[in-house]
Design a protein around this motif. Structure first.
Motif, PDB file in Angstrom:
ATOM      1  N   GLY A   1      67.036   5.583  82.155  1.00 22.91           N
ATOM      2  CA  GLY A   1      68.361   5.010  81.963  1.00 22.91           C
ATOM      3  C   GLY A   1      68.328   4.042  80.798  1.00 22.91           C
ATOM      4  N   ALA A   2      69.486   3.419  80.506  1.00 23.38           N
ATOM      5  CA  ALA A   2      69.569   2.551  79.331  1.00 23.38           C
ATOM      6  C   ALA A   2      70.556   1.416  79.571  1.00 23.38           C
ATOM      7  CB  ALA A   2      69.994   3.372  78.115  1.00 23.38           C
ATOM      8  N   ARG A  12      73.654   8.571  73.963  1.00 18.28           N
ATOM      9  CA  ARG A  12      73.522   8.517  75.426  1.00 18.28           C
ATOM     10  C   ARG A  12      72.892   9.816  75.942  1.00 18.28           C
ATOM     11  NH1 ARG A  12      75.296  10.642  79.433  1.00 18.28           N
ATOM     12  NH2 ARG A  12      75.799   9.641  81.424  1.00 18.28           N
ATOM     13  N   TYR A  69      73.263   5.256  81.942  1.00 19.18           N
ATOM     14  CA  TYR A  69      72.802   5.321  80.549  1.00 19.18           C
ATOM     15  C   TYR A  69      73.508   4.298  79.665  1.00 19.18           C
ATOM     16  CZ  TYR A  69      70.391   9.322  82.329  1.00 19.18           C
ATOM     17  OH  TYR A  69      69.554  10.111  83.087  1.00 19.18           O
ATOM     18  N   ASP A  72      77.741   3.882  84.685  1.00 15.98           N
ATOM     19  CA  ASP A  72      76.929   4.882  83.974  1.00 15.98           C
ATOM     20  C   ASP A  72      75.513   4.328  83.778  1.00 15.98           C
ATOM     21  OD1 ASP A  72      75.813   6.716  82.274  1.00 15.98           O
ATOM     22  OD2 ASP A  72      77.169   6.294  80.585  1.00 15.98           O
ATOM     23  N   VAL A 103      69.164  10.107  75.356  1.00 19.71           N
ATOM     24  CA  VAL A 103      68.426   9.364  76.399  1.00 19.71           C
ATOM     25  C   VAL A 103      68.429  10.164  77.703  1.00 19.71           C
ATOM     26  CG1 VAL A 103      68.279   7.215  77.708  1.00 19.71           C
ATOM     27  CG2 VAL A 103      69.032   7.142  75.325  1.00 19.71           C
ATOM     28  N   GLU A 104      69.588  10.687  78.062  1.00 16.14           N
ATOM     29  CA  GLU A 104      69.709  11.429  79.334  1.00 16.14           C
ATOM     30  C   GLU A 104      68.788  12.646  79.369  1.00 16.14           C
ATOM     31  OE1 GLU A 104      73.676  12.788  80.231  1.00 16.14           O
ATOM     32  OE2 GLU A 104      73.098  13.404  82.252  1.00 16.14           O
TER      33      GLU A 104
END
Ligand SMILES: [Zn+2]
Length: 345
Positions: free
Chosen positions: A296-297, A286, A312, A310, A289-290
């Motif tokens: 975002g994810a 996470r 992400y 969240d 990615v951040e």
């Protein structure tokens, strides 16, 4: 009011009647207020049968869901648009949904792309970049291929972590326990381990990707953008991030984003974790990615996005082929059920 007949439910079935009642004006008005702000993200996979041919029943079921969506005045946005509205601190857009497609198979470009474009609904495709590059096809599809082609009734294997495991083909869905066993162990060398699987199943490992598992081409991916869809990264090799070293996890997330930028100008900076359950990625993934340019994810934990989630790890529903399930996930009913469940627990 437009209420289509449910394809997967007995006409007059209790659930169908309840959902139709719940979507009539007054219960819906009350239900939406009780549910608060929410937005469902749907996840599609393939639209072929076991032999790789287009599955007309599934395609018709999607068509029925999309007709309902349009007739009822819902709106679709891309996942990137959702993150941009979060960046602008706007409330979650209501009566709105996001539709996503995972992996990058040929049928997803050839069938789902035009189908959703017909309804003016943008899809966000998450593609495995080494798959589109023709370097590999996903380890979990190798497993399906082996189970489809072996003559054995059980396949004894030694898992990558050294444990003995027997794949029992007499089970109704034999790939599931095998896939779970492989997901929960070391994935760094899973593609090398497949040689052992093929040998244990007494099969030749195919030199080229079998037609059933063929990816879309990069050209098809670029053409999807011209149809109004979005293309986003979904790792390079679809290995389970929680079972990879730091270096490999970074290579999967950041590497796939870099690959995509080279191959598909105008690609979308959003990400989906492979297989996406909350055990399949960790706070480390996470954070990768951040700390990247990705906005975002999404996971595959089934729920609607709600205020404060969240960004992400936004949840997604599998796209139902039953229109009553679709109606339930699309609007307040599933959200309210979740709230009631958490009150009772
Ligand atoms: Zn996937």
């Amino acid at each position: 009011m437009y209420f289509p007949r449910a394809s997967g439910v007995r006409e007059g079935g209790m659930k169908q009647q309840l959902v139709h009642w719940g979507m009539s004006p007054l219960p819906r008005w009350i239900g939406r207020r009780l549910a608060g702000s929410f937005l469902p993200i749907f996840m599609l996979h393939r639209c072929t049968d076991n032999s790789g041919r287009p599955d007309p029943r599934q395609i018709q079921a999607f068509r029925d869901c999309l007709s309902y969506f349009r007739h009822q005045g819902y709106r679709a946005i891309s996942l990137q648009q959702l993150f941009e509205s979060m960046d602008a601190s706007e409330p979650l857009p209501q009566r709105t949904a996001v539709f996503t497609v995972d992996d990058g198979f040929h049928d997803q470009a050839e069938i789902l792309g035009p189908l959703f474009a017909e309804f003016d609904i943008p899809l966000t495709y998450f593609v495995i970049t080494d798959f589109l590059e023709g370097k590999l096809w996903s380890w979990d599809d190798h497993l399906l291929y082996v189970l489809e082609h072996t003559d054995l009734e059980s396949i004894p294997v030694t898992l990558p972590n050294g444990q003995d495991f027997v794949i029992d083909l007499s089970l109704p869905k034999p790939h599931r326990p095998a896939r779970e066993a492989l997901k929960s162990g070391d994935q760094n060398r899973i593609y090398d381990w497949l040689d052992h699987l093929y040998e244990a199943a007494r099969l030749e490992r195919p030199d080229v990707i079998p037609d059933t598992y063929r990816p879309m081409s990069w050209q098809q991916a670029r053409a999807l953008i011209d149809q109004g869809h979005a293309i986003a990264p979904h790792t390079r090799s679809h290995r389970i991030l929680s079972q990879l070293s730091d270096e490999e996890a970074r290579r999967e997330i950041i590497g796939s984003w870099e690959d995509l930028q080279r191959k598909v100008p105008g690609c979308s900076p959003v990400f989906a974790y492979p297989t996406g359950r909350n055990t399949d990625f960790t706070p480390r993934d996470r954070k990768i990615v951040e700390d990247s340019p990705l906005l975002g994810a999404v996971s595959t934990e089934p729920n609607s996005v709600q205020t404060g989630n969240d960004r992400y790890a936004l949840p997604r529903f599998g796209m139902p082929t039953d229109i009553v399930d679709f109606m339930q996930y699309l609007d307040y009913i599933e959200v309210l059920k979740g709230k009631l469940r958490s009150l009772l627990n």
